[in-house]
Design a protein around this motif. Structure first.
Motif, PDB file in Angstrom:
ATOM      1  N   ASP A  94      24.632  24.595  73.310  1.00  0.00           N
ATOM      2  CA  ASP A  94      25.493  25.264  72.329  1.00  0.00           C
ATOM      3  C   ASP A  94      25.804  26.670  72.854  1.00  0.00           C
ATOM      4  OD1 ASP A  94      26.719  26.452  70.178  1.00  0.00           O
ATOM      5  OD2 ASP A  94      25.272  25.741  68.691  1.00  0.00           O
ATOM      6  N   THR A  95      26.886  26.770  73.620  1.00  0.00           N
ATOM      7  CA  THR A  95      27.184  28.039  74.291  1.00  0.00           C
ATOM      8  C   THR A  95      27.515  29.163  73.309  1.00  0.00           C
ATOM      9  OG1 THR A  95      29.483  27.306  74.592  1.00  0.00           O
ATOM     10  CG2 THR A  95      27.958  26.911  76.406  1.00  0.00           C
ATOM     11  N   SER A  96      28.141  28.833  72.209  1.00  0.00           N
ATOM     12  CA  SER A  96      28.475  29.886  71.239  1.00  0.00           C
ATOM     13  C   SER A  96      27.212  30.487  70.633  1.00  0.00           C
ATOM     14  CB  SER A  96      29.379  29.331  70.137  1.00  0.00           C
ATOM     15  OG  SER A  96      30.639  28.967  70.651  1.00  0.00           O
ATOM     16  N   SER A  97      26.258  29.617  70.281  1.00  0.00           N
ATOM     17  CA  SER A  97      25.003  30.120  69.706  1.00  0.00           C
ATOM     18  C   SER A  97      24.199  30.895  70.732  1.00  0.00           C
ATOM     19  CB  SER A  97      24.160  28.957  69.167  1.00  0.00           C
ATOM     20  OG  SER A  97      24.757  28.396  68.021  1.00  0.00           O
ATOM     21  N   THR A  98      24.076  30.348  71.939  1.00  0.00           N
ATOM     22  CA  THR A  98      23.240  31.023  72.938  1.00  0.00           C
ATOM     23  C   THR A  98      23.813  32.376  73.322  1.00  0.00           C
ATOM     24  OG1 THR A  98      24.359  29.792  74.710  1.00  0.00           O
ATOM     25  CG2 THR A  98      22.280  28.900  73.896  1.00  0.00           C
ATOM     26  N   GLN A 114      16.898  29.417  67.818  1.00  0.00           N
ATOM     27  CA  GLN A 114      17.400  28.074  67.515  1.00  0.00           C
ATOM     28  C   GLN A 114      16.273  27.147  67.067  1.00  0.00           C
ATOM     29  OE1 GLN A 114      20.775  26.495  70.021  1.00  0.00           O
ATOM     30  NE2 GLN A 114      20.073  28.140  71.380  1.00  0.00           N
TER      31      GLN A 114
END
Length: 245
Positions: A94-98, A114
């Protein structure tokens, strides 16, 4: 001499250079084989947990992230034969979260936060690291253990910090990161194979419905459904018998 083919010959490689990688892998594989019972047990434990509604969370950095995501793909999709889908999330995918977490809280928190969001008691967290020293994986392990999750790790040589904070760890004894990652992939495949075998054993043979008595006017499937109601089962005497249920 044909133009473009032999006009620029390659520089000769030192003797043995091409074989060294394979030799290192073979040496490490000999010791790795002793990990088979652990992977078999993990597969059975994971099948029981996911089959009961728990989920698997995985994480890694760089090449280990790719290996971790390979595992979730095999569980959500399939390894060999068709079977139900199971819940498995690759936290780094999940690139947006990371990137948001890294920007707001620091790289060390990208997985721990997360885990805090998605992890529940009874879930499993698996962490992959060739060094066993990644700060963000160590933070995730601590967070998961505090939440009542089981924490497993695939690492490089022991001892290492990640091994120390996990419930169980498979530590590949190899001096080169590439070899460690290659055997982590073998571990992933062995884990999936044990998982599928455990799922198959739990499922058991499929039920076969015999044909109902001729005077009922129902097919085997219809009679089987009707017999879900005790009153209707009493009407259709003798009752429909399920074989292999």
């Amino acid at each position: 001499m044909k133009p473009g083919i032999d006009a620029h010959p390659r520089t000769p490689q030192p003797a043995g250079t091409d074989d060294r990688h394979c030799d290192e892998l073979l040496t490490a594989l000999a010791a790795f084989r002793r990990s088979a019972p652990l992977l078999h047990r993990w597969g059975g434990t994971l099948a029981q947990a996911l089959g009961s509604g728990a989920r698997l969370l995985v994480a890694g950095n760089g090449g280990s992230a790719a290996q971790a995501q390979h595992l979730t793909a095999e569980l959500v999709g399939r390894y060999r034969d068709d079977r139900p889908a199971y819940s498995a999330l690759a936290l780094h995918a999940d690139t947006s979260s990371t990137t948001a977490i890294a920007n707001d809280y620091g790289v060390q928190e990208v997985f721990a936060r997360q885990v805090r969001a998605h992890g529940r008691a009874g879930d499993v967290l698996m962490l992959l690291s060739t060094s066993g020293a990644s700060a963000n994986l160590l933070a995730a392990a601590e967070q998961a253990r505090g939440a009542g999750m089981a924490v497993w790790a695939l690492t490089g040589p022991a001892p290492n910090p990640l091994e120390a904070v996990c419930d169980e760890a498979l530590c590949v004894d190899a001096p080169v990161s590439a070899t460690v990652q290659e055997l982590h992939l073998v571990a992933v495949h062995m884990l999936c194979e044990s998982f599928d075998r455990a799922v198959e054993l739990t499922a058991g043979p499929a039920a076969v419905v015999e044909a109902p008595p001729a005077d009922t006017g129902l097919t085997g499937t219809e009679a089987g459904r009707a017999c879900d109601t005790p009153r209707l089962c009493a009407i259709f005497a003798p009752p429909v018998r399920l074989m292999g249920a």
